[in-house]
Design a protein around this motif. Structure first.
Motif, PDB file in Angstrom:
ATOM      1  N   ILE A 140       0.917  -1.129   0.062  1.00  0.00           N
ATOM      2  CA  ILE A 140       0.026   0.144   0.047  1.00  0.00           C
ATOM      3  C   ILE A 140       0.916   1.368   0.005  1.00  0.00           C
ATOM      4  O   ILE A 140       0.470   1.969  -0.910  1.00  0.00           O
ATOM      5  N   ARG A 141       1.999   1.524   0.806  1.00  0.00           N
ATOM      6  CA  ARG A 141       2.822   2.387   0.852  1.00  0.00           C
ATOM      7  C   ARG A 141       3.465   2.719  -0.619  1.00  0.00           C
ATOM      8  O   ARG A 141       3.503   3.866  -1.073  1.00  0.00           O
ATOM      9  N   VAL A 142       3.780   1.656  -1.240  1.00  0.00           N
ATOM     10  CA  VAL A 142       4.549   1.813  -2.467  1.00  0.00           C
ATOM     11  C   VAL A 142       3.435   2.170  -3.446  1.00  0.00           C
ATOM     12  O   VAL A 142       3.948   3.215  -4.400  1.00  0.00           O
ATOM     13  N   ASN A 143       2.427   1.546  -3.577  1.00  0.00           N
ATOM     14  CA  ASN A 143       1.334   1.797  -4.671  1.00  0.00           C
ATOM     15  C   ASN A 143       0.930   3.493  -4.358  1.00  0.00           C
ATOM     16  O   ASN A 143       0.665   3.982  -5.245  1.00  0.00           O
ATOM     17  N   THR A 144       0.847   3.819  -3.177  1.00  0.00           N
ATOM     18  CA  THR A 144       0.556   5.348  -2.916  1.00  0.00           C
ATOM     19  C   THR A 144       1.619   6.109  -3.363  1.00  0.00           C
ATOM     20  O   THR A 144       1.064   7.094  -4.066  1.00  0.00           O
ATOM     21  N   GLU A 145       2.777   5.842  -3.122  1.00  0.00           N
ATOM     22  CA  GLU A 145       3.953   6.862  -3.456  1.00  0.00           C
ATOM     23  C   GLU A 145       4.206   6.804  -4.779  1.00  0.00           C
ATOM     24  O   GLU A 145       4.495   8.023  -5.340  1.00  0.00           O
ATOM     25  N   ASN A 146       3.859   5.524  -5.720  1.00  0.00           N
ATOM     26  CA  ASN A 146       3.890   5.666  -7.096  1.00  0.00           C
ATOM     27  C   ASN A 146       2.689   6.302  -7.778  1.00  0.00           C
ATOM     28  O   ASN A 146       2.601   6.247  -9.074  1.00  0.00           O
ATOM     29  N   ALA A 147       1.622   6.433  -7.046  1.00  0.00           N
ATOM     30  CA  ALA A 147       0.214   6.825  -7.761  1.00  0.00           C
ATOM     31  C   ALA A 147       0.422   8.281  -8.289  1.00  0.00           C
ATOM     32  O   ALA A 147       1.092   9.072  -7.962  1.00  0.00           O
ATOM     33  N   ASP A 148      -0.387   8.300  -9.522  1.00  0.00           N
ATOM     34  CA  ASP A 148      -0.661   9.276 -10.214  1.00  0.00           C
ATOM     35  C   ASP A 148      -1.831  10.426  -9.500  1.00  0.00           C
ATOM     36  O   ASP A 148      -2.729  10.328 -10.100  1.00  0.00           O
ATOM     37  N   VAL A 149      -1.534  10.692  -8.600  1.00  0.00           N
ATOM     38  CA  VAL A 149      -2.591  11.775  -7.679  1.00  0.00           C
ATOM     39  C   VAL A 149      -2.466  13.149  -8.314  1.00  0.00           C
ATOM     40  O   VAL A 149      -1.181  13.549  -8.434  1.00  0.00           O
ATOM     41  N   PHE A 150      -3.384  13.796  -8.843  1.00  0.00           N
ATOM     42  CA  PHE A 150      -3.330  14.930  -9.407  1.00  0.00           C
ATOM     43  C   PHE A 150      -2.781  16.200  -8.667  1.00  0.00           C
ATOM     44  O   PHE A 150      -2.327  17.112  -9.154  1.00  0.00           O
ATOM     45  N   VAL A 151      -2.709  16.130  -7.282  1.00  0.00           N
ATOM     46  CA  VAL A 151      -2.161  17.394  -6.880  1.00  0.00           C
ATOM     47  C   VAL A 151      -0.651  17.241  -6.322  1.00  0.00           C
ATOM     48  O   VAL A 151       0.116  18.234  -6.729  1.00  0.00           O
ATOM     49  N   GLU A 152      -0.084  16.307  -5.947  1.00  0.00           N
ATOM     50  CA  GLU A 152       1.400  16.058  -5.683  1.00  0.00           C
ATOM     51  C   GLU A 152       1.744  14.694  -5.235  1.00  0.00           C
ATOM     52  O   GLU A 152       0.829  13.950  -5.006  1.00  0.00           O
ATOM     53  N   ASN A 153       2.890  14.422  -4.916  1.00  0.00           N
ATOM     54  CA  ASN A 153       3.236  13.032  -4.553  1.00  0.00           C
ATOM     55  C   ASN A 153       2.689  12.849  -3.121  1.00  0.00           C
ATOM     56  O   ASN A 153       2.860  13.681  -2.161  1.00  0.00           O
ATOM     57  N   ILE A 154       1.955  11.842  -2.925  1.00  0.00           N
ATOM     58  CA  ILE A 154       1.096  11.633  -1.710  1.00  0.00           C
ATOM     59  C   ILE A 154       1.815  10.399  -0.969  1.00  0.00           C
ATOM     60  O   ILE A 154       2.328   9.485  -1.853  1.00  0.00           O
TER      61      ILE A 154
END
Length: 194
Positions: A140-154
């Motif tokens: 979950i941590r890695v998937n979140t860090e690599n996610a393309d969320v529109f605001v910034e790196n989450i």
């Protein structure tokens, strides 16, 4: 006269059955709507805190009876307040929704995700010991860090614990909360466990 009486009684009986079925349908529909209100977080679609307490107590009872392991992951979004301050609360809500979907895709269908409050979430991992729970948390941590969320790196800070014999829900929550706090205190974007 007998035929008219029979037809009238049959019609009344049919009408009564239709009314009973309508009442059952309305009751069932309103009960499922009430369950949505009582057990689900409206914004994210995750279960809410009410449902968490129900589920955790069931798992504690199951663990005591059958000696089955389960673990809990608690996480929150690093610097979430900053996201709301910079991009606004609508953007913050979108981040919460996107991350909830990402986490749901990262866990098994029989695991449960709960919004505990604000940007804090709890995952109940059924039949999972600490070692496997740490792997799920890391995924979950890695998937979140690599996610393309529109605001910034989450990124997320996570705490992980396994249920200990004769522990109640307050005990396991205190332990996982202290592990989450440790992750935040020691640099964020990490997992702490005991």
């Amino acid at each position: 006269i007998l035929r008219k009486s029979f037809i009238l009684k049959s019609g009344l009986l049919l009408g009564l059955w239709i009314m009973i079925l309508l009442v059952i349908f309305v009751f069932y529909k309103s009960k499922s709507e009430m369950d949505k209100i009582v057990y689900f977080d409206e914004l994210t679609g995750a279960y809410n805190r009410n449902k968490f307490y129900e589920c955790i107590n069931q798992e504690i009872a199951r663990s005591k009876r059958y000696n089955i392991d389960f673990s809990i992951i608690m996480y929150d979004i690093d610097h979430f307040k900053r996201i709301n301050d910079i991009y606004g609360h609508i953007a913050g809500d979108l981040v919460l929704k996107e991350l909830t979907n990402l986490v749901k895709e990262s866990i098994r269908i029989n695991d449960c995700l709960f919004r505990f409050g604000g940007d804090e979430f709890v995952i109940l991992l059924l039949n999972v010991g600490l070692e496997d729970a740490k792997k799920v948390a890391e995924k979950i941590r890695v998937n979140t860090e690599n996610a393309d969320v529109f605001v910034e790196n989450i990124t997320l800070s996570l705490g992980v614990v396994e249920y200990m014999e004769n522990e109640n829900e307050e005990g396991i929550l205190n332990r996982v909360d202290s592990m989450l706090y440790k992750s935040k205190e020691t640099g964020r974007n990490k997992i702490s466990y005991i």
